[in-house]
Design a protein around this motif. Structure first.
Motif, PDB file in Angstrom:
ATOM      1  N   ALA A  82     -17.874  21.782 131.801  1.00  0.00           N
ATOM      2  CA  ALA A  82     -18.419  22.898 131.026  1.00  0.00           C
ATOM      3  C   ALA A  82     -18.896  22.372 129.682  1.00  0.00           C
ATOM      4  N   VAL A  83     -19.771  23.124 129.063  1.00  0.00           N
ATOM      5  CA  VAL A  83     -20.247  22.772 127.723  1.00  0.00           C
ATOM      6  C   VAL A  83     -19.054  22.687 126.775  1.00  0.00           C
ATOM      7  N   GLY A  84     -19.030  21.630 125.961  1.00  0.00           N
ATOM      8  CA  GLY A  84     -17.930  21.421 125.030  1.00  0.00           C
ATOM      9  C   GLY A  84     -16.890  20.440 125.514  1.00  0.00           C
ATOM     10  N   ASP A  85     -16.927  20.087 126.805  1.00  0.00           N
ATOM     11  CA  ASP A  85     -15.976  19.102 127.330  1.00  0.00           C
ATOM     12  C   ASP A  85     -16.266  17.721 126.734  1.00  0.00           C
ATOM     13  N   VAL A  86     -15.220  16.975 126.447  1.00  0.00           N
ATOM     14  CA  VAL A  86     -15.324  15.571 126.059  1.00  0.00           C
ATOM     15  C   VAL A  86     -15.224  14.730 127.333  1.00  0.00           C
ATOM     16  N   VAL A  87     -16.129  13.769 127.492  1.00  0.00           N
ATOM     17  CA  VAL A  87     -16.134  12.967 128.714  1.00  0.00           C
ATOM     18  C   VAL A  87     -16.187  11.480 128.379  1.00  0.00           C
ATOM     19  N   MET A  88     -15.794  10.686 129.350  1.00  0.00           N
ATOM     20  CA  MET A  88     -15.898   9.235 129.245  1.00  0.00           C
ATOM     21  C   MET A  88     -16.351   8.679 130.588  1.00  0.00           C
ATOM     22  N   LYS A  89     -16.974   7.505 130.540  1.00  0.00           N
ATOM     23  CA  LYS A  89     -17.245   6.770 131.767  1.00  0.00           C
ATOM     24  C   LYS A  89     -15.955   6.065 132.169  1.00  0.00           C
ATOM     25  N   LEU A  90     -15.553   6.211 133.411  1.00  0.00           N
ATOM     26  CA  LEU A  90     -14.322   5.593 133.878  1.00  0.00           C
ATOM     27  C   LEU A  90     -14.364   4.092 133.624  1.00  0.00           C
ATOM     28  N   GLY A  91     -13.359   3.580 132.923  1.00  0.00           N
ATOM     29  CA  GLY A  91     -13.282   2.161 132.624  1.00  0.00           C
ATOM     30  C   GLY A  91     -13.853   1.782 131.283  1.00  0.00           C
ATOM     31  N   GLU A  92     -14.526   2.717 130.604  1.00  0.00           N
ATOM     32  CA  GLU A  92     -15.083   2.435 129.276  1.00  0.00           C
ATOM     33  C   GLU A  92     -14.436   3.381 128.274  1.00  0.00           C
ATOM     34  N   THR A  93     -13.580   2.854 127.436  1.00  0.00           N
ATOM     35  CA  THR A  93     -12.704   3.699 126.616  1.00  0.00           C
ATOM     36  C   THR A  93     -13.148   3.878 125.172  1.00  0.00           C
ATOM     37  N   ASP A  94     -14.296   3.300 124.803  1.00  0.00           N
ATOM     38  CA  ASP A  94     -14.682   3.378 123.394  1.00  0.00           C
ATOM     39  C   ASP A  94     -15.740   4.452 123.108  1.00  0.00           C
ATOM     40  N   LYS A  95     -16.197   5.157 124.140  1.00  0.00           N
ATOM     41  CA  LYS A  95     -17.188   6.212 123.953  1.00  0.00           C
ATOM     42  C   LYS A  95     -16.712   7.478 124.661  1.00  0.00           C
ATOM     43  N   SER A  96     -16.803   8.604 123.953  1.00  0.00           N
ATOM     44  CA  SER A  96     -16.366   9.874 124.547  1.00  0.00           C
ATOM     45  C   SER A  96     -17.203  11.019 123.978  1.00  0.00           C
ATOM     46  N   PRO A  97     -18.465  11.105 124.385  1.00  0.00           N
ATOM     47  CA  PRO A  97     -19.327  12.164 123.851  1.00  0.00           C
ATOM     48  C   PRO A  97     -18.964  13.545 124.392  1.00  0.00           C
ATOM     49  N   ILE A  98     -19.456  14.564 123.699  1.00  0.00           N
ATOM     50  CA  ILE A  98     -19.263  15.954 124.104  1.00  0.00           C
ATOM     51  C   ILE A  98     -20.468  16.390 124.935  1.00  0.00           C
ATOM     52  N   ALA A 122     -24.768   4.482 134.870  1.00  0.00           N
ATOM     53  CA  ALA A 122     -25.699   4.272 135.978  1.00  0.00           C
ATOM     54  C   ALA A 122     -25.184   4.930 137.246  1.00  0.00           C
ATOM     55  N   LYS A 123     -26.021   4.923 138.258  1.00  0.00           N
ATOM     56  CA  LYS A 123     -25.696   5.488 139.563  1.00  0.00           C
ATOM     57  C   LYS A 123     -24.354   4.972 140.064  1.00  0.00           C
ATOM     58  N   ASP A 124     -23.552   5.865 140.614  1.00  0.00           N
ATOM     59  CA  ASP A 124     -22.235   5.611 141.203  1.00  0.00           C
ATOM     60  C   ASP A 124     -21.124   5.457 140.177  1.00  0.00           C
ATOM     61  N   ASP A 125     -21.458   5.478 138.874  1.00  0.00           N
ATOM     62  CA  ASP A 125     -20.394   5.540 137.879  1.00  0.00           C
ATOM     63  C   ASP A 125     -19.693   6.894 137.975  1.00  0.00           C
ATOM     64  N   VAL A 126     -18.480   6.947 137.440  1.00  0.00           N
ATOM     65  CA  VAL A 126     -17.699   8.190 137.452  1.00  0.00           C
ATOM     66  C   VAL A 126     -17.443   8.619 136.019  1.00  0.00           C
ATOM     67  N   ILE A 127     -17.696   9.884 135.730  1.00  0.00           N
ATOM     68  CA  ILE A 127     -17.330  10.426 134.424  1.00  0.00           C
ATOM     69  C   ILE A 127     -16.119  11.330 134.590  1.00  0.00           C
ATOM     70  N   VAL A 128     -15.298  11.366 133.532  1.00  0.00           N
ATOM     71  CA  VAL A 128     -14.019  12.064 133.580  1.00  0.00           C
ATOM     72  C   VAL A 128     -13.843  12.857 132.291  1.00  0.00           C
ATOM     73  N   GLU A 129     -13.237  14.037 132.374  1.00  0.00           N
ATOM     74  CA  GLU A 129     -12.861  14.730 131.149  1.00  0.00           C
ATOM     75  C   GLU A 129     -11.808  13.885 130.446  1.00  0.00           C
ATOM     76  N   ALA A 130     -11.962  13.719 129.132  1.00  0.00           N
ATOM     77  CA  ALA A 130     -11.159  12.714 128.440  1.00  0.00           C
ATOM     78  C   ALA A 130     -10.716  13.188 127.065  1.00  0.00           C
ATOM     79  N   SER A 131      -9.741  12.453 126.543  1.00  0.00           N
ATOM     80  CA  SER A 131      -9.399  12.590 125.133  1.00  0.00           C
ATOM     81  C   SER A 131     -10.454  11.864 124.323  1.00  0.00           C
ATOM     82  N   GLU A 132     -10.556  12.188 123.059  1.00  0.00           N
ATOM     83  CA  GLU A 132     -11.616  11.623 122.226  1.00  0.00           C
ATOM     84  C   GLU A 132     -11.268  10.219 121.750  1.00  0.00           C
ATOM     85  N   ALA A 133     -12.227   9.313 121.853  1.00  0.00           N
ATOM     86  CA  ALA A 133     -12.049   7.971 121.306  1.00  0.00           C
ATOM     87  C   ALA A 133     -12.236   8.017 119.785  1.00  0.00           C
TER      88      ALA A 133
END
Length: 210
Positions: A82-98, A122-133
């Motif tokens: 949903a709009v407002g969720d913080v997300v990260m790319k699985l395995g990359e912990t230094d970026k967490s945009p809204i 990129a294609k086949d990456d996974v994004i996850v709802e996350a805490s903010e970096a």
């Protein structure tokens, strides 16, 4: 006179839980996340249930599809972001945009617009709802992003958010979930290493492919 039988088209739906059988926890659990009116939570969706507060959180993930950008990736439909969720790319912990917006007008995919780019997404990456970096500052250590919730239950009964009344989620503590019915990926860290079938936090929840 010939009889003209009219046919009604009914959209098929793959059952999420084997034989429809699961065991539901007593009471309902208040969702900690806000969902747009019309959102339907399907059975088998991974949940984190907190018994102290009697709340439940949907464990949100999505697979990135081809054709998007690092700021506006395409993701498979069936996610619960949903709009407002913080997300990260699985395995990359230094970026967490809204998530700034979500475009659902295409029948094949959704486009989520991020507040800032996730380089290399990129294609086949996974994004996850996350805490903010949090970046390091003078005298302050950096704090990496991490998946926000780890599931210990699954949704046991379909729940539609109508905007009326007090919404509650029925949580199942035992179920065999048919994994292909879910339109989003499970994280390996959620599952027991041996066989990657059961939830670490609740081995009574099994995910199988058939």
């Amino acid at each position: 006179m010939a009889i003209d039988f009219k046919k009604t088209q009914v959209q098929g739906h793959t059952p999420e839980i084997w034989r429809g059988e699961c065991k539901i926890l007593p009471g309902g659990f208040k969702p900690v996340q806000a969902f747009p009116v019309g959102t339907v939570l399907h059975r088998g969706t991974p949940l984190f249930v907190d018994f102290e507060t009697m709340t439940a959180a949907v464990c949100k993930t999505a697979k990135v599809l081809a054709g998007g950008t690092t700021t506006a990736p395409r993701i498979a439909k069936g996610h619960y972001f949903a709009v407002g969720d913080v997300v990260m790319k699985l395995g990359e912990t230094d970026k967490s945009p809204i998530i700034k917006s979500i475009d659902t007008t295409n029948s094949e995919y959704d486009v989520i617009t991020l507040q800032s780019a996730i380089a290399g997404l990129a294609k086949d990456d996974v994004i996850v709802e996350a805490s903010e970096a949090v970046a390091a500052a003078d005298g302050v250590e950096s704090v990496p992003a991490a998946p926000l919730y780890t599931p210990n239950m699954v949704v046991g009964a379909v729940k539609e958010f109508t905007g009326k009344g007090l919404p509650t989620i029925d949580a199942a503590y035992e179920a065999v979930v048919l994994y292909p019915s879910l339109n989003f990926p499970l994280l390996d860290d959620w599952l027991i290493n041996s066989g990657k079938v059961c939830l670490k936090a609740n081995p009574n929840i099994l995910f199988i492919k058939q």
